[in-house]
Design an enzyme around this catalytic site. Structure first.
Site: not given
Ligand code: AHR
Length: 540
Positions: A72, A220-221, A344, A393
């Site tokens: 990210e 995303n989310e 994730e 990540q």
């Molecule tokens: O990985 C960090 C964050 O965690 C991401 O940006 C988000 O999708 C999640 O809440």
């Protein structure tokens, strides 16, 4: 087996003596204690964990995409981690992409890389990141530290990175603050072969051939940073976006992944499965982090044994959560066409002291190795539904496999688990039956040992074992059926302390070693796992 019965018999016999005779005489007291002692000694060498593997009964493939990663625009994941700029003379790079990081990840054979977020994805307008760098607008990264994002790493740079890595890109589209047209244009820009405004723009920017990107996230989310939507609203939004995301090449077409639930929000999954036509949705994303408490996390390196145990309990929740979502999905999709994509996952702690709280930079210890080993075993064992996952990540953020500091780079304990497990990529899952003891701390228990097994086309069987118990070694006995094993060898990751980790001064502190402690006797493999260790066996 015989030793097991002897031990059970002796234990029962001693209990009988204790009960019937009630230890009235002194001699009996001594005798009983002696027998008890012998029983204890005997049980030391007896497997508390027994595993049965039918090596000829595999049905499902463990998709290599379970071993995916996530990058990210957050802290030093992209800038400083993957990308140091074309003009950097200090850090070896190819077109700005760090050579050391690429080489380390190539060794892992990472199958896919998710980008540009996370939360950042729903603020990202891809046209800001193409064309001459001097013309690219500077924006504010509102989610992560409020820093300036100069857009010097955009679509071309990311896809160049994927080509250097030999990995498949997984692009998360902007649904939260973007438009249907914008996302549809991005798909065309990247994938369209013929003549169109977007393919011409791509060619003007130096790329003649389309990249043919298969994996696309639709937001995303959506329940949180992606727009705080109700799932009942998101399903209609999804249907519209997915309809206009079109591309196919040869027999391949794009694979669209809906923004799925957080943790055990089964209602979210149910509405997605019920209200989105399945030809528009090939996967459902799900996020689960191993975090002790969102308001009071723990230090990444200076944690207590209790905090370790609670983190492991949170990581083990993955088993229950996957079972729950799979059950819901089964009701609407008995053939398991829609994949569960855990895009994730990982451990989340306090940032390292003195670093930007918005950069989520944390160290990585044996605790993380345990999370990785146990979670990957869970994913492997659910290969029928879990067909993709992304550790959060890759570099310098959360449970990273690689950390960098200027020109220095180190590999974390999590890196080594990923490396030890890579024999599972695209191998046939061998179902494992396991009986193990509990690891109990803070009044809660999880199984001490976890396992997954797979078989390669060349017949090699890989067995990955994790003992999460922070105190006790675990004798393990594996009953191998359906295979005439000739030999076994392995690798082990262990350390003296749960908190052990690699530093830039001592980058090799935690490192796997060859393991010769597994004994093969006919169709039995026996070994004793040290506390908090990962062992991967290769059986021929
Ligand atoms: O990985 C960090 C964050 O965690 C991401 O940006 C988000 O999708 C999640 O809440």
């Amino acid at each position: 087996m015989i030793r097991y019965f002897i031990s059970v018999f002796l234990t029962l016999y001693v209990s009988y003596l204790a009960l019937v005779i009630r230890l009235k005489s002194k001699i009996m007291k001594y005798l009983t204690s002696l027998l008890l002692f012998i029983c204890l000694l005997a049980s030391q060498g007896i497997a508390q964990t027994t595993i049965t593997l039918h090596a000829d009964e595999g049905e499902y493939t463990i998709s290599r995409h379970i071993y995916g990663h996530f990058s990210e625009h957050l802290g030093h994941c992209i800038y400083g981690g993957f990308y140091v700029g074309e003009d950097n003379k200090m850090i070896p790079n190819q077109r700005g992409i760090r050579t050391d990081v690429v080489n380390a990840l190539k060794e892992l054979e990472i199958p896919n890389l998710r980008w540009p977020g996370g939360c950042f994805a729903d603020t990202y307008h891809w046209k800001d990141g193409i064309g001459p760098k001097s013309d690219r607008p500077k924006i504010v990264n509102t989610w992560w530290g409020g820093v300036t994002e100069d857009n010097s790493f955009g679509t071309h740079e990311f896809l160049d990175l994927c080509e250097q890595l030999g990995t498949e890109p997984f692009i998360s589209g902007n649904v939260g603050s973007g438009t249907v047209q914008e996302l549809s244009d991005w798909v065309q820009y990247i994938n369209f072969n013929g003549e169109s405004p977007m393919s011409e723009l791509r060619k003007t920017n130096g790329r003649e051939e389309p990249w043919k990107v298969k994996y696309w996230g639709v937001g995303n989310e959506a329940w949180g940073c992606g727009g705080n939507m109700r799932v009942e609203h998101y399903v209609d939004v999804y249907r519209k976006y997915a309809t206009f995301m079109n591309a196919r090449w040869g027999d391949e077409r794009i694979f669209r992944i809906a923004s799925g639930p957080s943790d055990d929000n089964y209602h979210w999954t149910e509405v997605l499965m019920r209200d989105i036509p399945h030809q528009l949705m090939q996967g459902i994303g799900m996020h689960h982090y191993s975090v002790i408490n969102w308001n009071k996390k723990s230090s990444a390196t200076e944690f207590s044994e209790e905090e370790y145990a609670v983190t492991m309990q949170k990581a083990y929740d993955m088993e229950r959560i996957i079972r729950g979502h799979s059950a819901v999905m089964d009701q609407y999709d008995a053939d398991r066409r829609v994949a569960l994509v855990v895009d994730e996952w990982g451990g989340w702690y306090d940032v390292e002291p003195g670093t930007n709280p918005g950069f989520l930079f944390q160290q990585n210890t044996m605790r993380d190795a345990m999370i990785a080993g146990m979670t990957l075993n869970i994913f492997n064992n659910h290969a029928d539904r879990v067909r993709m996952a992304n550790l959060a990540q890759t570099v310098n953020v959360l449970q990273a496999v690689v950390l960098t500091d200027g020109e220095k780079m180190l590999l974390t304990p999590t890196y080594y688990v990923m490396d030890m497990y890579k024999a599972h990529h695209d191998a046939t899952l061998i179902p494992a039956k396991i009986h193990t003891v509990d690891y109990t701390l803070e009044g809660k228990s999880i199984p001490a040992v976890s396992v997954s097994a797979s078989k390669k086309e060349n017949g090699t069987l890989t067995i990955s074992l994790v003992n999460v118990d922070s105190r006790s070694a675990q004798p393990v006995s594996i009953d191998l059926r359906g295979m005439h094993a000739q030999g076994v060898q392995g690798q082990i990751l262990q350390a003296a302390k749960l908190q052990a980790h690699n530093t830039f001064d001592q980058p090799e502190g935690v490192h796997p070693a060859n393991y010769n402690g597994a004994k093969l006797d006919g169709d039995q493999i026996t070994l004793t796992m040290p506390p908090f260790s990962v062992i991967v066996l290769s059986v021929r």
